[in-house]
Design a protein around this motif. Structure first.
Motif, PDB file in Angstrom:
ATOM      1  N   ASP A 100      14.782 -16.026  -8.754  1.00  0.00           N
ATOM      2  CA  ASP A 100      13.269 -15.776  -9.069  1.00  0.00           C
ATOM      3  C   ASP A 100      12.533 -16.677  -9.670  1.00  0.00           C
ATOM      4  OD1 ASP A 100      13.828 -13.261  -7.663  1.00  0.00           O
ATOM      5  OD2 ASP A 100      14.264 -12.554  -9.547  1.00  0.00           O
ATOM      6  N   LYS A 101      13.018 -17.546 -10.623  1.00  0.00           N
ATOM      7  CA  LYS A 101      12.149 -18.429 -11.508  1.00  0.00           C
ATOM      8  C   LYS A 101      12.092 -19.602 -10.743  1.00  0.00           C
ATOM      9  CE  LYS A 101      13.983 -17.016 -16.155  1.00  0.00           C
ATOM     10  NZ  LYS A 101      14.680 -17.367 -17.335  1.00  0.00           N
ATOM     11  N   LYS A 104       9.250 -18.653  -8.415  1.00  0.00           N
ATOM     12  CA  LYS A 104       8.111 -18.781  -9.057  1.00  0.00           C
ATOM     13  C   LYS A 104       7.635 -20.258  -9.447  1.00  0.00           C
ATOM     14  CE  LYS A 104       5.754 -17.086 -13.191  1.00  0.00           C
ATOM     15  NZ  LYS A 104       6.007 -15.976 -14.486  1.00  0.00           N
ATOM     16  N   GLU A 129      12.865 -19.866  -1.250  1.00  0.00           N
ATOM     17  CA  GLU A 129      12.954 -18.283  -0.523  1.00  0.00           C
ATOM     18  C   GLU A 129      14.311 -18.102  -0.107  1.00  0.00           C
ATOM     19  OE1 GLU A 129      10.837 -15.916  -1.356  1.00  0.00           O
ATOM     20  OE2 GLU A 129       8.626 -16.748  -0.930  1.00  0.00           O
ATOM     21  N   ARG A 132      17.035 -17.532  -2.728  1.00  0.00           N
ATOM     22  CA  ARG A 132      16.899 -16.366  -3.185  1.00  0.00           C
ATOM     23  C   ARG A 132      17.411 -14.955  -2.223  1.00  0.00           C
ATOM     24  NH1 ARG A 132      11.325 -14.180  -5.732  1.00  0.00           N
ATOM     25  NH2 ARG A 132      10.718 -14.325  -3.733  1.00  0.00           N
ATOM     26  N   GLN A 136      20.671 -12.541  -2.719  1.00  0.00           N
ATOM     27  CA  GLN A 136      20.507 -10.974  -2.626  1.00  0.00           C
ATOM     28  C   GLN A 136      21.093 -10.339  -1.330  1.00  0.00           C
ATOM     29  OE1 GLN A 136      16.180 -11.068  -2.727  1.00  0.00           O
ATOM     30  NE2 GLN A 136      16.181 -10.889  -4.837  1.00  0.00           N
TER      31      GLN A 136
END
Length: 235
Positions: A100-101, A104, A129, A132, A136
């Protein structure tokens, strides 16, 4: 991890990149020799912490914390060159599994270019992206971003096709590993294999692989590691 964070040292290839992270006031007032010395200091010190993290068992996250602190300080003080520390920060965040970091941060970057007209920043945004999504177990999202990467690079290749074909004909490793089109072709082959598998990608890449010299095939036509999307390696 099969790959090491030191792979990010290959970012010296980005000699044509613009340094977007430095404070211009600091750079304009500092002696260039001093700035070069400080760049080397932060590079070597952060590399040492990364090396200690990789070579100790069990892993000590504190080493990565220290490396990240140094990298962020170098960026803040304007000692980054060719976006080296910005890309290293992404690598460290990925190694920490702080996806996530990483996403960002990569969206906070404004201007990184590998070569004139090459959409490098767009590509690494989708890369982060995809990383990540992979973490997940979001396969649909992962595939979506990989397809976007491939489409972006394909568009660039089509716009520069004549020159890229000439580039692929070269058997000179100095040309193949340093040329302006190295990252485009290398990344395109890499992401096709990552998405479609080696057999499926080989069929899709025949247009370019048929034009490759033997050394070009050795440089670009090989499958990625299974854990590729766990890390960020500068592409």
């Amino acid at each position: 991890m099969k790959r090491l964070l030191q792979i990010l040292l290959l970012t010296v290839v980005f000699a044509s990149c613009q340094n977007h992270g430095a404070k211009q006031a600091d750079l304009s007032s500092a002696d260039s020799v001093l700035v070069d010395s400080l760049f080397k200091y932060y590079k070597e010190e952060s590399s040492q912490y990364i090396f200690m993290y990789q070579t100790t068992s069990p892993k000590h996250k504190e080493y990565l914390d220290s490396a990240l602190y140094l990298v962020e300080e170098a960026i803040e003080k304007g000692y980054s060159k060719y976006s080296f520390f910005e890309l290293r920060k992404l690598g460290i965040l990925a190694e920490m599994e702080e996806y996530d970091k990483a996403v960002k941060y990569v969206y906070s970057l404004k201007n990184i270019e590998f070569a004139q007209g090459y959409p490098y920043l767009k590509i690494i945004r989708h890369r982060c992206e995809a990383m990540r999504c992979h973490a997940q177990n979001d396969k649909e999202g992962e595939v979506l971003h990989l397809k976007k990467i491939i489409a972006i690079i394909k568009d660039y290749i089509e716009k520069n096709k004549k020159d890229i074909i000439a580039f692929l004909h070269s058997d000179d490793l100095k040309v193949l590993l340093r040329g302006n089109y190295m990252l485009a072709i290398g990344s395109y082959c890499h992401y096709c294999m990552l998405l479609y598998g080696e057999e499926g990608a080989t069929k899709r890449l025949i247009e370019f692989s048929s034009e490759m010299s033997e050394n070009a095939k050795k440089c670009f036509m090989f499958p990625p590691d299974e854990d590729d999307l766990k890390g960020f390696y500068g592409y």
